[in-house]
Design an enzyme around this catalytic site. Structure first.
Site, PDB file in Angstrom:
ATOM      1  N   ARG A 112       0.807  -1.216   0.000  1.00 44.73           N
ATOM      2  CA  ARG A 112       0.000   0.000   0.000  1.00 44.73           C
ATOM      3  C   ARG A 112       0.849   1.279   0.000  1.00 44.73           C
ATOM      4  O   ARG A 112       1.937   1.307   0.567  1.00 44.73           O
ATOM      5  CB  ARG A 112      -0.932   0.003   1.216  1.00 44.73           C
ATOM      6  CG  ARG A 112      -1.967  -1.120   1.178  1.00 44.73           C
ATOM      7  CD  ARG A 112      -2.677  -1.284   2.504  1.00 44.73           C
ATOM      8  NE  ARG A 112      -3.736  -2.286   2.400  1.00 44.73           N
ATOM      9  CZ  ARG A 112      -3.540  -3.592   2.563  1.00 44.73           C
ATOM     10  NH1 ARG A 112      -2.322  -4.059   2.828  1.00 44.73           N
ATOM     11  NH2 ARG A 112      -4.542  -4.437   2.459  1.00 44.73           N
ATOM     12  N   HIS A 137      -1.241  -2.597  -4.382  1.00 48.20           N
ATOM     13  CA  HIS A 137      -0.724  -3.456  -5.461  1.00 48.20           C
ATOM     14  C   HIS A 137      -0.794  -2.791  -6.838  1.00 48.20           C
ATOM     15  O   HIS A 137      -1.099  -3.436  -7.840  1.00 48.20           O
ATOM     16  CB  HIS A 137      -1.461  -4.791  -5.484  1.00 48.20           C
ATOM     17  CG  HIS A 137      -1.285  -5.606  -4.245  1.00 48.20           C
ATOM     18  ND1 HIS A 137      -0.168  -5.509  -3.440  1.00 48.20           N
ATOM     19  CD2 HIS A 137      -2.087  -6.556  -3.673  1.00 48.20           C
ATOM     20  CE1 HIS A 137      -0.293  -6.354  -2.426  1.00 48.20           C
ATOM     21  NE2 HIS A 137      -1.437  -6.993  -2.541  1.00 48.20           N
ATOM     22  N   HIS A 208       2.477 -13.034  -5.305  1.00 45.54           N
ATOM     23  CA  HIS A 208       1.368 -13.114  -4.345  1.00 45.54           C
ATOM     24  C   HIS A 208       0.753 -14.520  -4.322  1.00 45.54           C
ATOM     25  O   HIS A 208      -0.472 -14.676  -4.348  1.00 45.54           O
ATOM     26  CB  HIS A 208       0.296 -12.087  -4.699  1.00 45.54           C
ATOM     27  CG  HIS A 208      -0.486 -11.590  -3.527  1.00 45.54           C
ATOM     28  ND1 HIS A 208      -1.143 -12.429  -2.658  1.00 45.54           N
ATOM     29  CD2 HIS A 208      -0.715 -10.330  -3.070  1.00 45.54           C
ATOM     30  CE1 HIS A 208      -1.762 -11.706  -1.728  1.00 45.54           C
ATOM     31  NE2 HIS A 208      -1.516 -10.429  -1.958  1.00 45.54           N
ATOM     32  N   ASP A 281      -1.531  -9.392   8.839  1.00 44.40           N
ATOM     33  CA  ASP A 281      -1.378  -8.796   7.505  1.00 44.40           C
ATOM     34  C   ASP A 281      -0.356  -7.683   7.651  1.00 44.40           C
ATOM     35  O   ASP A 281      -0.644  -6.506   7.425  1.00 44.40           O
ATOM     36  CB  ASP A 281      -2.713  -8.272   6.976  1.00 44.40           C
ATOM     37  CG  ASP A 281      -2.655  -7.966   5.482  1.00 44.40           C
ATOM     38  OD1 ASP A 281      -1.567  -8.120   4.890  1.00 44.40           O
ATOM     39  OD2 ASP A 281      -3.693  -7.569   4.918  1.00 44.40           O
ATOM     40  N   GLU A 343       5.098 -12.569   1.108  1.00 43.55           N
ATOM     41  CA  GLU A 343       5.484 -11.768  -0.050  1.00 43.55           C
ATOM     42  C   GLU A 343       6.758 -10.984   0.264  1.00 43.55           C
ATOM     43  O   GLU A 343       6.732 -10.043   1.055  1.00 43.55           O
ATOM     44  CB  GLU A 343       4.350 -10.818  -0.415  1.00 43.55           C
ATOM     45  CG  GLU A 343       2.991 -11.485  -0.581  1.00 43.55           C
ATOM     46  CD  GLU A 343       1.857 -10.523  -0.329  1.00 43.55           C
ATOM     47  OE1 GLU A 343       1.790  -9.487  -1.021  1.00 43.55           O
ATOM     48  OE2 GLU A 343       1.049 -10.788   0.588  1.00 43.55           O
TER      49      GLU A 343
END
Length: 378
Positions: A112, A137, A208, A281, A343
């Site tokens: 982000r 993304h 991803h 996350d 990732e």
């Protein structure tokens, strides 16, 4: 479904499909994972889309040049049975029509950027705001929705190329990207990323893939044991944007340095960061000494995945927004916590944090990074 029965049932179904296919054609049309090549043959925006297969004799990786996506990843378990350890779809229509990032190359900027705004040399650029008012993304039409030019240079290596024009999604500079997937003889998948530009821009590429090392998407990843060589992480607000300095993980649920199950961390209902992320996350700041910086072990299949990267961070995501509505391969619907993502990347919102490793790419420079996913079983 029992994790031990799943690969047996799938192997029988695939074998039957292969036998039927072999009776009808001299050319194989079905991959070891059960994918039909014809289900991926199409044309998007005037460009051909296909399915490509990498093999080293022990493993098989299937990739489509639509988004550079890893579609299936067949890995031997402790008994030598092949299990597909990634989530995805078994036809190109679903990749086009269902919004998601399964297995995709992410760019120009993975993760982000706050309100989609950043500056280079006092010039402010505005990107799409597609996630809580921020750019995620690269926006709605990032590299995961692009058709890459593909060249399979060997049975085990695929080269993907993409030209991103100046101003695409608001990013400055013409960007030329080359991503090479190589399946090595020691059961590793190497992802090599390169990019050049003719104008100062920002770049943060990643893959991803959604992993479930049990090979059974009906089973959650809560019992998988994760180890992360990271001494700090980046806290976020409720819109997933970094809120300040790096935080040491010692004494927090985010301490994976000695290995712990995902359930151990998610069970801490008092942790505000877990509420903000709807689970994990978060970007972890790697203690990178060139050795494996992350491992995941599934005790049922015995499969172990190790990750080596030269990147400063890794985004660890526990499938928080999978909700059982997405129909994937073999007709299975992907439930919450049915996969995890690791990732490798720079930090989220780095262009707005000058104290963090830079994502700036200038003309006459080359962006170059490599991540290796290695597999074994015990």
């Amino acid at each position: 479904m029992n994790k031990h029965l799943y690969p047996v049932i799938m192997s029988v179904l695939i074998l039957v499909t292969l036998i039927i296919s072999g009776c009808c054609s001299k050319n194989p049309t079905i991959t070891l994972s059960g994918l039909d090549y014809s289900d991926f043959d199409t044309v998007i925006n005037g460009k051909n889309v296909s399915l490509y297969t990498l093999s080293n004799g022990d493993m098989e990786v299937c990739i489509t040049n639509y988004g550079g996506r890893i579609v299936s990843f067949m890995v031997p378990d402790r008994d030598g049975a092949l299990r597909d350890v990634v989530l995805g779809h078994d036809n190109i229509r679903d990749y086009i029509n269902i919004d998601g990032n399964f297995g995709a190359i992410i760019g120009r900027y993975g993760n982000r950027i706050n309100h989609g705004r950043f500056k280079i040399d006092s010039i402010e650029y505005q990107l799409p705001q597609n996630n809580y008012g921020h750019c995620l993304h690269g926006g709605q039409k990032g590299f995961h929705h692009s058709v890459w030019n593909a060249s399979q240079i060997s049975d085990s290596s695929l080269v993907l190329k993409l030209h991103s024009p100046d101003g695409e999604a608001g990013f400055p500079g013409n960007l030329d990207v080359v991503v090479t997937y190589t399946l090595t003889s020691n059961n590793s998948l190497e992802i090599d990323y390169k990019a050049t530009t003719d104008k100062p821009t920002i770049v943060n590429l990643t893959n991803h893939s959604y992993f479930n090392l049990s090979g059974d998407p009906m089973c959650s990843i809560l019992d998988e044991i994760v180890t992360l060589q990271a001494s700090s992480y980046i806290p976020i607000d409720s819109t997933f944007i970094p809120i300040g300095n790096l935080v040491e993980i010692s004494g927090t649920p985010f301490d994976f340095r000695t290995g712990r199950t995902i359930a151990d961390t998610l069970g801490d209902e008092t942790e505000e960061q877990l509420r903000n992320g709807h689970g994990i996350d978060h970007n972890f700041v790697l203690d990178n000494d060139g050795s494996a910086i992350a491992t995941v072990h599934d005790s049922y299949s015995g499969i172990v995945m190790s990750i080596i990267t030269d990147q400063p961070g890794i985004q660890f995501y526990t499938g928080n927004f999978l909700d059982g509505t997405i129909r994937g391969k073999k007709g299975f619907y992907y439930a919450k916590r049915s996969a995890l993502c690791l990732e490798t990347q720079h930090f989220p919102d780095s262009p707005n944090h000058k104290e963090w490793p830079s994502t700036l790419l200038n003309p006459n420079e080359q962006y170059h990074t490599k991540t290796v996913y290695s597999f074994s079983a015990k």
